[in-house]
Design a protein around this motif. Structure first.
Motif, PDB file in Angstrom:
ATOM      1  N   SER A 198      13.016   3.471  -5.081  1.00  0.00           N
ATOM      2  CA  SER A 198      12.977   4.187  -3.799  1.00  0.00           C
ATOM      3  C   SER A 198      12.362   5.567  -3.993  1.00  0.00           C
ATOM      4  O   SER A 198      12.483   6.181  -5.053  1.00  0.00           O
ATOM      5  CB  SER A 198      14.342   4.255  -3.123  1.00  0.00           C
ATOM      6  OG  SER A 198      15.328   4.571  -4.052  1.00  0.00           O
ATOM      7  N   LEU A 199      11.657   6.000  -2.961  1.00  0.00           N
ATOM      8  CA  LEU A 199      10.918   7.253  -3.005  1.00  0.00           C
ATOM      9  C   LEU A 199      11.554   8.273  -2.069  1.00  0.00           C
ATOM     10  O   LEU A 199      12.031   7.914  -0.985  1.00  0.00           O
ATOM     11  CB  LEU A 199       9.456   7.042  -2.589  1.00  0.00           C
ATOM     12  CG  LEU A 199       8.665   6.002  -3.388  1.00  0.00           C
ATOM     13  CD1 LEU A 199       7.213   5.972  -2.917  1.00  0.00           C
ATOM     14  CD2 LEU A 199       8.720   6.302  -4.890  1.00  0.00           C
ATOM     15  N   ALA A 200      11.521   9.527  -2.479  1.00  0.00           N
ATOM     16  CA  ALA A 200      12.074  10.599  -1.644  1.00  0.00           C
ATOM     17  C   ALA A 200      11.234  10.751  -0.382  1.00  0.00           C
ATOM     18  O   ALA A 200      10.037  10.472  -0.384  1.00  0.00           O
ATOM     19  CB  ALA A 200      12.062  11.904  -2.432  1.00  0.00           C
ATOM     20  N   PRO A 201      11.891  11.200   0.708  1.00  0.00           N
ATOM     21  CA  PRO A 201      11.145  11.373   1.969  1.00  0.00           C
ATOM     22  C   PRO A 201      10.104  12.478   1.879  1.00  0.00           C
ATOM     23  O   PRO A 201      10.360  13.533   1.297  1.00  0.00           O
ATOM     24  CB  PRO A 201      12.238  11.743   2.981  1.00  0.00           C
ATOM     25  CG  PRO A 201      13.449  12.094   2.199  1.00  0.00           C
ATOM     26  CD  PRO A 201      13.331  11.477   0.850  1.00  0.00           C
ATOM     27  N   ARG A 202       8.973  12.205   2.489  1.00  0.00           N
ATOM     28  CA  ARG A 202       7.857  13.159   2.509  1.00  0.00           C
ATOM     29  C   ARG A 202       7.145  13.037   3.863  1.00  0.00           C
ATOM     30  O   ARG A 202       7.294  12.038   4.564  1.00  0.00           O
ATOM     31  CB  ARG A 202       6.851  12.787   1.425  1.00  0.00           C
ATOM     32  CG  ARG A 202       7.437  12.830   0.016  1.00  0.00           C
ATOM     33  CD  ARG A 202       6.835  13.931  -0.797  1.00  0.00           C
ATOM     34  NE  ARG A 202       5.960  13.438  -1.824  1.00  0.00           N
ATOM     35  CZ  ARG A 202       5.080  14.219  -2.463  1.00  0.00           C
ATOM     36  NH1 ARG A 202       4.949  15.471  -2.128  1.00  0.00           N
ATOM     37  NH2 ARG A 202       4.324  13.712  -3.404  1.00  0.00           N
ATOM     38  N   PRO A 203       6.310  14.001   4.226  1.00  0.00           N
ATOM     39  CA  PRO A 203       5.521  13.843   5.454  1.00  0.00           C
ATOM     40  C   PRO A 203       4.718  12.551   5.413  1.00  0.00           C
ATOM     41  O   PRO A 203       4.341  12.062   4.328  1.00  0.00           O
ATOM     42  CB  PRO A 203       4.614  15.073   5.439  1.00  0.00           C
ATOM     43  CG  PRO A 203       5.368  16.081   4.639  1.00  0.00           C
ATOM     44  CD  PRO A 203       6.099  15.298   3.580  1.00  0.00           C
ATOM     45  N   ALA A 204       4.431  12.000   6.594  1.00  0.00           N
ATOM     46  CA  ALA A 204       4.020  10.595   6.695  1.00  0.00           C
ATOM     47  C   ALA A 204       2.848  10.199   5.799  1.00  0.00           C
ATOM     48  O   ALA A 204       2.950   9.234   5.028  1.00  0.00           O
ATOM     49  CB  ALA A 204       3.696  10.272   8.158  1.00  0.00           C
ATOM     50  N   VAL A 205       1.727  10.907   5.883  1.00  0.00           N
ATOM     51  CA  VAL A 205       0.550  10.464   5.125  1.00  0.00           C
ATOM     52  C   VAL A 205       0.826  10.556   3.627  1.00  0.00           C
ATOM     53  O   VAL A 205       0.524   9.633   2.860  1.00  0.00           O
ATOM     54  CB  VAL A 205      -0.702  11.291   5.512  1.00  0.00           C
ATOM     55  CG1 VAL A 205      -1.870  10.956   4.595  1.00  0.00           C
ATOM     56  CG2 VAL A 205      -1.068  11.027   6.970  1.00  0.00           C
ATOM     57  N   ARG A 206       1.442  11.667   3.210  1.00  0.00           N
ATOM     58  CA  ARG A 206       1.732  11.829   1.794  1.00  0.00           C
ATOM     59  C   ARG A 206       2.725  10.755   1.326  1.00  0.00           C
ATOM     60  O   ARG A 206       2.632  10.244   0.206  1.00  0.00           O
ATOM     61  CB  ARG A 206       2.260  13.243   1.535  1.00  0.00           C
ATOM     62  CG  ARG A 206       2.482  13.608   0.087  1.00  0.00           C
ATOM     63  CD  ARG A 206       1.285  13.269  -0.800  1.00  0.00           C
ATOM     64  NE  ARG A 206       0.054  13.943  -0.456  1.00  0.00           N
ATOM     65  CZ  ARG A 206      -0.360  15.109  -0.957  1.00  0.00           C
ATOM     66  NH1 ARG A 206       0.392  15.751  -1.831  1.00  0.00           N
ATOM     67  NH2 ARG A 206      -1.511  15.619  -0.603  1.00  0.00           N
ATOM     68  N   ALA A 207       3.666  10.388   2.178  1.00  0.00           N
ATOM     69  CA  ALA A 207       4.650   9.364   1.808  1.00  0.00           C
ATOM     70  C   ALA A 207       3.955   8.025   1.541  1.00  0.00           C
ATOM     71  O   ALA A 207       4.270   7.322   0.576  1.00  0.00           O
ATOM     72  CB  ALA A 207       5.690   9.204   2.910  1.00  0.00           C
TER      73      ALA A 207
END
Ligand code: GLU
Ligand code: MG
Length: 448
Positions: A198-207
């Protein structure tokens, strides 16, 4: 947002740059640029044919749509050098996600990544800052592509499969850190051979960039360990399916909208409209959230895949699962988890579809359906009606009919991207829709 800073990449250390584009079939395509092209890559990019960029299906069949002439057209895949990442420190191999441009340098109407950036900009204009997190499920195998063997036999979430694959786990965490991917957790999943990052939340495009990059890192590390990896939604029929759950959270003026303990739902009335919007468009948009023939083998009750269009707090059988977050975090962890998404999607489009739907719910002040707190299949008629509970279309063919006929998604994607996406996925359905699922799994297991 998690305090995470990716390492800066000194471009003089890059000896080869993989310029990556996630296509409409959910497949990463690339052009590899040698060292002397790296300094101009961010302005010039790499040539990519229209067909590779927009019209290839999962089996590399080239589709045609009236709006795009694949025979004569070319595009530029222009890497976003602010998102460049190191895949191999020693050898100077780097990766960067590309935006698709016309030959004259203007943004191309089919660019999935640019679409997500535009939807995110619209949200910010409306005062909402979204963050996006992913749970990436995948399946590891030993053996060969022709005779693969699941790489562990459980138990699910167990120490034993971790210990059996201990150095793979540790090498993966190292490689993710080098690449600047914000890993949050890694564990053997429920199914034999299955793992989850699982990945930490980030702004949409970067995520989504992180998500695409994470898949490349997982594949490289697995190859180095002599392991094969499948990101197919159903890698082996009868085994546990791979989901790619998307977590959406949002703040307005720094305050989490999915956290309001004063409300009976636990979230703000504004978040209620966002959830209502997601639910409103979920059936017609589900082909954007997976969109392979196999996706619909996964999207069945009791798979924890969210097989019903409805929402519920903590409910693993609801497509939209509200997660209030643990006490003591002041709502920082509160989010909605969209469970019906799988790894065959183009995640730029999937997230654009979800955020675009949420914003539509807010614009139209759509009312929130009743919450579903049980297995949705057990509900009586009145409760189903109150929750607007419905199953998804049964297969890709039916889902594509809804998507192709959807004015909402035609407008969100624009006519060219909408029709190219539908054509690419329609070919998947026409090729695989009548074949036994086990044959389909064998045909596409190594494609994603
Ligand atoms: N493997 C399940 C899926 O296909 C998800 C299990 C879980 O909740 O982590 O979505
Ligand atoms: Mg999972």
């Amino acid at each position: 947002m998690a305090a995470f800073r990716p390492p800066l990449v000194d471009s003089s250390r890059i000896r080869a740059l993989a310029v990556a584009h996630l296509d409409n079939a959910g497949i990463s395509r690339l052009k590899l640029l040698p060292q002397h092209k790296v300094s101009s890559a961010g302005s010039k990019g790499a040539t990519m044919s229209l067909s590779v960029g927009m019209l290839f299906s999962v089996d590399d069949h080239v589709n045609s749509v009236p709006e795009l002439d694949a025979t004569v057209g070319d595009l530029r895949a222009v890497p976003d050098m602010s998102a460049v990442a190191l895949l191999d420190e020693q050898r100077g191999l780097a990766w960067a996600p590309a935006d698709i441009r016309s030959l004259d340098g203007s943004p191309h109407s089919t660019c999935q990544r640019s679409l997500l950036a535009a939807v995110d900009a619209r949200a910010r204009q409306a005062g909402l800052d979204f963050l996006v997190g992913f749970e990436i499920e995948f399946t590891l195998f030993t053996g060969t592509k022709a005779a693969p063997v699941l790489a562990h036999t459980g138990p699910g979430y167990g120490m034993l499969p971790f210990l059996e694959l201990e150095s793979w786990h540790l090498d993966l965490l190292d490689a993710l850190a080098i690449a600047g991917v914000p890993a949050e957790q890694l564990h053997p999943e429920y199914g034999p051979g299955q793992l989850e990052l699982s990945l930490a939340p980030r702004p949409a495009v970067r995520a989504v960039d992180d998500y695409v990059l994470a898949r490349q890192v997982i594949t490289r590390v697995s190859q180095a360990h002599g392991l094969l990896v499948s990101f197919a939604p159903v890698p082996v029929v009868g085994a546990i399916a791979n989901g790619c759950h998307v977590h959406l959270s949002a703040t307005r003026d720094g305050r989490p909208v999915f956290h309001d303990p004063g409300q009976p739902t636990g979230f703000s009335p504004e978040a209620g409209h966002l959830v209502a919007g997601v639910l409103e468009h979920l059936d017609e948009g589900v082909a954007l959230l997976g969109g392979s023939t196999l996706s619909f083998e996964r999207l069945r009750p009791h798979n924890w895949a969210g097989a019903y269009v409805c929402w519920g707090t903590g409910n693993r059988e609801a497509a939209v699962r509200y997660m209030p977050g643990a006490a003591g975090f002041g709502g920082e962890q509160s989010n909605i988890e969209i469970k019906c998404v799988d790894p065959a999607a183009n995640q730029y489009l999937a997230v654009a579809a979800l955020m675009g739907s949420a914003l539509d719910g807010l614009d139209r002040r759509l009312p929130l359906p009743a919450e579903v707190q049980v297995e949705p299949g057990t509900l009586g008629e009145a409760e189903r009606a109150a929750g607007r509970v419905r199953p998804f279309p049964p297969d890709l063919g039916a889902a594509l009919q809804l998507l192709a006929g959807s004015p909402f998604f035609a407008e969100l994607l624009g006519p060219v991207l909408h029709s190219s996406y539908c054509a690419v996925r329609q070919h998947d359905w026409e090729t695989f829709g009548t074949r036994p699922p086990a044959d389909v799994a064998a045909a596409v297991r190594w494609r994603f």
